[in-house]
Motif scaffolding. Structure first.
Motif, PDB file in Angstrom:
ATOM      1  N   ARG A 142      -0.125   5.494  13.994  1.00 20.61           N
ATOM      2  CA  ARG A 142       0.405   4.751  13.014  1.00 20.61           C
ATOM      3  C   ARG A 142      -0.943   2.933  13.614  1.00 20.61           C
ATOM      4  O   ARG A 142      -1.369   2.881  12.279  1.00 20.61           O
ATOM      5  N   ALA A 215       2.785   5.364   4.342  1.00 24.23           N
ATOM      6  CA  ALA A 215       3.171   5.980   3.102  1.00 24.23           C
ATOM      7  C   ALA A 215       5.253   5.181   3.635  1.00 24.23           C
ATOM      8  O   ALA A 215       5.312   4.991   2.004  1.00 24.23           O
ATOM      9  N   HIS A 216       5.120   5.615   4.773  1.00 19.25           N
ATOM     10  CA  HIS A 216       5.912   4.612   4.983  1.00 19.25           C
ATOM     11  C   HIS A 216       6.285   2.905   4.514  1.00 19.25           C
ATOM     12  O   HIS A 216       7.133   2.407   4.632  1.00 19.25           O
ATOM     13  N   ARG A 217       4.974   2.331   4.864  1.00 17.41           N
ATOM     14  CA  ARG A 217       4.591   1.173   4.618  1.00 17.41           C
ATOM     15  C   ARG A 217       4.749   0.546   3.239  1.00 17.41           C
ATOM     16  O   ARG A 217       5.415  -1.238   3.195  1.00 17.41           O
ATOM     17  N   ARG A 218       4.526   1.451   1.893  1.00 20.03           N
ATOM     18  CA  ARG A 218       4.662   1.136   0.423  1.00 20.03           C
ATOM     19  C   ARG A 218       6.201   1.246   0.272  1.00 20.03           C
ATOM     20  O   ARG A 218       6.852   2.042  -0.168  1.00 20.03           O
ATOM     21  N   PRO A 219       5.467   0.724  -0.959  1.00 19.84           N
ATOM     22  CA  PRO A 219       7.703   0.051  -2.209  1.00 19.84           C
ATOM     23  C   PRO A 219       7.773   1.274  -2.387  1.00 19.84           C
ATOM     24  O   PRO A 219       6.416   2.014  -2.826  1.00 19.84           O
ATOM     25  N   ALA A 220       8.386   1.586  -2.761  1.00 21.34           N
ATOM     26  CA  ALA A 220       9.145   2.731  -3.209  1.00 21.34           C
ATOM     27  C   ALA A 220       8.592   3.213  -4.786  1.00 21.34           C
ATOM     28  O   ALA A 220       8.218   2.451  -5.386  1.00 21.34           O
TER      29      ALA A 220
END
Lengths: 222, 254
Positions: A142, A215-220
């Motif tokens: 990543r 995906a893990h770095r985007r806001p929920a």
């Protein structure tokens, strides 16, 4: 302008054929370079000092000499001992070259994985191999993806140098076109367009992969 | 909650004998003997640099001891890859900086080692994970990524991740030190509930309220040795050692 379009259309079958050669050449080289780069990165991070020296020496030689001389040395060196098609000599030379840069990218990716995450994984009883597979490698991928993509783009363009050992890839095709049409400017603008399209497609592919893996770095989502 | 308990008939879960740890020429731990009984909650306190975290990290082999022996749940700690992995699967650890895997969802964090180490199936790992997330009050965050959680929530997930392995003992290395003050309480609540349920715990902490309310025993480390130990009120209110008195004096001044 209409002359340009006419020549562009007339030469497009040759250039499309050559695009396929350039893509296959670069893909073969990069596949080998990913394996080679991983091996060199492992050597560079080894606890055994002579292995680290070996990696440093290899990277130093590759970075310290022009790619074109590496291509000639590998081509003439290898063909002196074994029969080898220009395609594979060229792919090997590009792989030899890119392995060094990719090794440095892989090494930096692993070194960027926080030590605490490795410890957390190990403290759960995950072995070194499982920690590598589930934690270190995915995180390293990543962080390095944008830089790897950049190196792939450089590799596509560098593959033009393989024309000097007799490969009719994109760049050689433009030289042939220049020689037969006496329109060098047109020929080199045409080939520039082909390279540009390849690089833009590759850039889009890397951006898509990056998006998928972040995906893990985007806001929920609400 | 019965899976993690091993009948030991008074045999300590953690047994440390003559633990010496040196980093180069610096001696951090100088011959420590410490036992932790089944169901006991031991807090390790002391000035920074006393070796509290180092001692805790020795229990699961994250630090390699220079001399001495460690036994956990009747198994002697040795430093082969196989033995370490086997023992670590039975020792839960919670870190100051949470250390959740950022590329995995909360559920994946809680399930990954159950699957890779314990060999549980996907459904089993997920249902055990859901149970534990519910227990730390985060059942609704199963599909979130760690970056979208507060520090307190992340630490509660980290506790659930460790519990999912059904450990014989839980180690907490300053679990609230990286948290904003208003988030400390939710983590301490989870830890206190865990202690009430009979979990064996070793906790390095600066939270004297936790030590007082949840610990069975407080161990005060200083200069690489145990300066003082006993029930919380004894160690925290009327220390007998010079080092103990000095440390509590310092705390009182802040």
């Amino acid at each position: 302008m209409s002359d340009f379009l006419e020549l562009f259309a007339e030469y497009s079958p040759l250039f499309l054929e050559a695009t396929s050669v350039t893509l296959r050449l670069t893909a073969a080289a990069l596949l080998m370079a990913m394996v080679g780069g991983a091996v060199v990165a492992a050597l560079a991070m080894s606890k055994v000092r002579p292995l680290r020296w070996l990696a440093t020496a290899y990277i130093g030689v590759v970075r310290g000499t022009p790619l074109i001389t590496q291509i000639f040395i590998i081509y003439f060196g290898l063909t002196a001992v074994v029969t080898l098609e220009a395609f594979w000599a060229g792919a090997l030379a590009l792989a030899f070259h890119n392995s060094a840069y990719i090794a440095e990218i892989i090494r930096s990716g692993f070194q960027a994985v926080p030590k605490g995450l490795t410890e957390a994984s190990r403290s759960l009883g995950m072995s070194k191999v499982k920690t590598l597979k589930r934690v270190q490698a995915p995180l390293a991928l990543r962080t390095t993806l944008p830089v790897l993509g950049n190196q792939y783009i450089i590799a596509v363009k560098d593959s033009s140098l393989v024309s000097f050992i007799g490969m009719t890839e994109l760049f050689q095709t433009s030289r042939n076109m220049a020689a037969t049409t006496y329109e060098p400017l047109t020929a080199y603008i045409v080939v520039a367009i082909y390279y540009l399209v390849i690089v833009l497609a590759l850039t889009a592919l890397v951006a898509w992969l990056e998006h998928r893996l972040s995906a893990h770095r985007r806001p929920a989502q609400a | 909650m019965s899976e993690h308990t091993t009948p030991t008939d008074g045999q300590p879960i953690v047994q440390m004998r003559g633990i010496v740890k040196r980093f180069g020429t610096t001696t951090v731990l100088d011959g420590i003997d410490l036992d932790v009984a089944q169901g006991e909650v031991v807090t390790l306190i002391g000035p920074s640099g006393a070796g509290k975290s180092t001692l805790l990290r020795c229990v699961n082999g994250l630090e390699r001891i220079t001399d001495g022996t460690i036994e956990v749940a009747g198994e002697r700690l040795s430093y082969t890859e196989k033995s370490l992995n086997h023992l670590r699967a039975r020792i839960g650890m919670v870190f100051q900086s949470f250390n959740l895997f950022p590329h995995m969802t909360v559920m994946e964090n809680v399930a990954v080692a159950q699957r890779e180490v314990l060999g549980r199936g996907k459904d089993q790992a997920r249902s055990r994970g859901a149970e534990l997330l519910e227990r730390v009050g985060l059942g609704h965050k199963a599909d979130a990524y760690p970056d979208n959680l507060s520090g307190g929530q992340q630490q509660r997930v980290a506790i659930a991740r460790a519990l999912a392995m059904d450990p014989a003992v839980m180690l907490f290395d300053e679990p609230t030190s990286a948290l904003d003050p208003e988030l400390v309480g939710e983590v301490l609540d989870v830890m206190r509930a865990l202690a009430d349920d009979g979990m064996t715990m070793m906790v390095v902490t600066h939270e004297m309220r936790f030590a007082r309310r949840a610990a069975d025993r407080v161990v005060l480390l200083a200069d690489g040795g145990i300066a003082e130990q006993g029930p919380p009120e004894q160690v925290l209110d009327s220390p007998t050692s010079e080092r103990g008195q000095a440390f509590l004096q310092q705390l009182a001044e802040h």
